[in-house]
Design an enzyme around this catalytic site. Sequence first.
Site, PDB file in Angstrom:
ATOM      1  N   LYS A 204       1.003  -1.030  -0.057  1.00 27.94           N
ATOM      2  CA  LYS A 204       0.039   0.211   0.052  1.00 27.94           C
ATOM      3  C   LYS A 204       0.919   1.221   0.036  1.00 27.94           C
ATOM      4  CE  LYS A 204      -3.716   0.266   2.397  1.00 27.94           C
ATOM      5  NZ  LYS A 204      -4.733   0.184   3.864  1.00 27.94           N
ATOM      6  N   GLU A 210      10.334  -5.057   3.901  1.00 28.82           N
ATOM      7  CA  GLU A 210      10.608  -6.320   3.156  1.00 28.82           C
ATOM      8  C   GLU A 210      10.418  -6.340   1.586  1.00 28.82           C
ATOM      9  OE1 GLU A 210       9.650  -7.120   7.583  1.00 28.82           O
ATOM     10  OE2 GLU A 210       8.974  -6.047   5.932  1.00 28.82           O
ATOM     11  N   GLY A 265      -5.012  -4.357   5.304  1.00 27.87           N
ATOM     12  CA  GLY A 265      -4.109  -5.424   4.817  1.00 27.87           C
ATOM     13  C   GLY A 265      -4.690  -6.704   4.722  1.00 27.87           C
ATOM     14  N   ARG A 266      -5.029  -7.081   6.169  1.00 27.16           N
ATOM     15  CA  ARG A 266      -5.472  -8.556   6.209  1.00 27.16           C
ATOM     16  C   ARG A 266      -6.709  -8.674   5.587  1.00 27.16           C
ATOM     17  NH1 ARG A 266      -5.043  -5.606  10.787  1.00 27.16           N
ATOM     18  NH2 ARG A 266      -6.785  -5.565  12.500  1.00 27.16           N
ATOM     19  N   GLU A 351      -4.005 -10.492  14.773  1.00 23.89           N
ATOM     20  CA  GLU A 351      -3.499  -8.850  14.603  1.00 23.89           C
ATOM     21  C   GLU A 351      -4.980  -8.186  15.138  1.00 23.89           C
ATOM     22  OE1 GLU A 351      -0.657  -7.780  11.544  1.00 23.89           O
ATOM     23  OE2 GLU A 351      -2.487  -7.194  10.506  1.00 23.89           O
ATOM     24  N   HIS A 382       0.396 -36.693  13.477  1.00 22.38           N
ATOM     25  CA  HIS A 382       1.615 -37.129  13.931  1.00 22.38           C
ATOM     26  C   HIS A 382       2.639 -36.370  14.508  1.00 22.38           C
ATOM     27  CE1 HIS A 382       0.148 -40.847  11.940  1.00 22.38           C
ATOM     28  NE2 HIS A 382      -0.456 -40.005  11.202  1.00 22.38           N
ATOM     29  N   LYS A 510       8.773  -2.301  13.558  1.00 17.22           N
ATOM     30  CA  LYS A 510       9.094  -1.393  12.554  1.00 17.22           C
ATOM     31  C   LYS A 510      10.096  -0.358  12.958  1.00 17.22           C
ATOM     32  CE  LYS A 510       5.480  -2.706   9.730  1.00 17.22           C
ATOM     33  NZ  LYS A 510       4.224  -2.031   8.715  1.00 17.22           N
TER      34      LYS A 510
END
Length: 540
Positions: A204, A210, A265-266, A351, A382, A510
Amino acid sequence: MTSENSANSRFAAIARLKSHRQQNQWSLRDLFASDGGRAQRYSATANGLYLDYSKNHLREETLQLLLDYAQQISLRSQIDELLSGGNINNTEHRPALHTALRFQGEPRNEHELAVADCRAQMRDFAERVHEGQWRGFSGKHIRHIVNIGIGGSDLGPRMVVEALRPWHRTGIAVHFVANIDGADLSDTLETLCPEETLFIIASKSFSTLETRHNGLSARAWMLGAGCAETQLAQHFVAVSSNIVAAQDFGISADNIFPMWSWVGGRYSLWSAIGLPIALACGFDVYQQLLAGAHAMDRHFADTPASENLPILMALIHFWYRQCWGATSQVVLPYAQRLAKFPAWLQQLDMESLGKSVDRQGQPLHYPSGSVIWGTEGSNGQHSFHQLLHQGTDLIPADFIAIRESTSELHEQHRWLLSCCLSQSQALLQGKSLREAHRELEDQGYTHREAHALAPHKMVPGNRPSNTLIVEKLDPFNLGALLALYEHKVFVGGCLLGINPFDQWGVELGKELGAKVYAAAGAEAPEDWDGSTRELLKRLF
């Protein structure tokens, strides 16, 4: 209602629920034994999904107390405010209009008009790539799409692309890069041909650490392969609201897909962040995904709380979090193609609900969000199911089963579904000490040996779970499933009295990351903690 009155009201509701829990015996075995129609009455359906919530510690009075609480906090009006574009995200002074991203029919307002324009841009772009009209700098067709993003710009589209593998178009492979660890990008690129590769930079702000560094490295890779700077636009598109930064990177304004402040964002996979889905599967498949989510939006908006899947799941989660001390919930999709679903849900839930103050900024005096975790079945059986069955913590589980096989190996699918049902059954009934002792003696152990070994084989049982049956893992049903959990999380925020749409806690890391980077190889400030100072010396 004032903040103080609201808090007092919540305390009173939680106190009533806790008292109700203490005044009743809660054996799931007994609840089923005394009610032959329990499974039918404690279930609900919507949009290709069937929810069995009968394996929870619920009585009619329990549900009524929970539903009364939902009414007390005016849950229906809060849902209406969300869906109508009210200022539901109060700390950032904006709506949360992810539901507008999946509207159906003709656009009715400025938000839907903007979404319709974006969809047209996405369709046109996907068709140009699929038909070979969009080509690389040497004239070759695009064969590989690499989405560079992180968080909501990665988890949602990555999960959906994997889930819809049977709908993938031939000749196009979609890859995802998120981690700042250079190995993520370099491992992805090592088998790709630059002339046939197109990158989507999904950010955005176009400044996410990153994504920015992975994008710059991808740019250098492309230039190193002989692509001229003037031809970079043939290999890079962006999903961003920062047009200037994207253009400075070398992306044409015509190839920048919009993002809006009113979408978190999510919740953004329904926007142009979902471009990798349209490229992997075709835009019509992406539209079906949107249609399924919209159908769940209508169910959420129009269905009474007692039959409303997101509301019921949120109320049950609230019950266990506040009254049973459950600190985590495990999510178990028995579908290999939903392997990324728990990771997507982790961001969505934690979040959103990982807060310590209410909407008015007052400290919470009751638990907020839970730890969400899990993996695809039957692999989890397992690894960590031992903890679910015999560990000391009560961990509610969501089992997700796909009725129709997603492969042609139908016998294996029967075993997969059998594993799913047997695990929820085992959590419910367990194995008593007497049953374990008798079983061992039947196997030939002496009475003394059986007495010594039986405690180790005893399984407490009486552990809760939901089971969601998805008729078929197709785009429509997948859209409905994802929207179901989105709305469950929103209701969870309402029940807790918090804003589920901000995430200020993410920002501190951040901010400090930039300061630590600047101090690498230099003297750290004296007022930093001794651990960080020492670690800096050892790492740089």
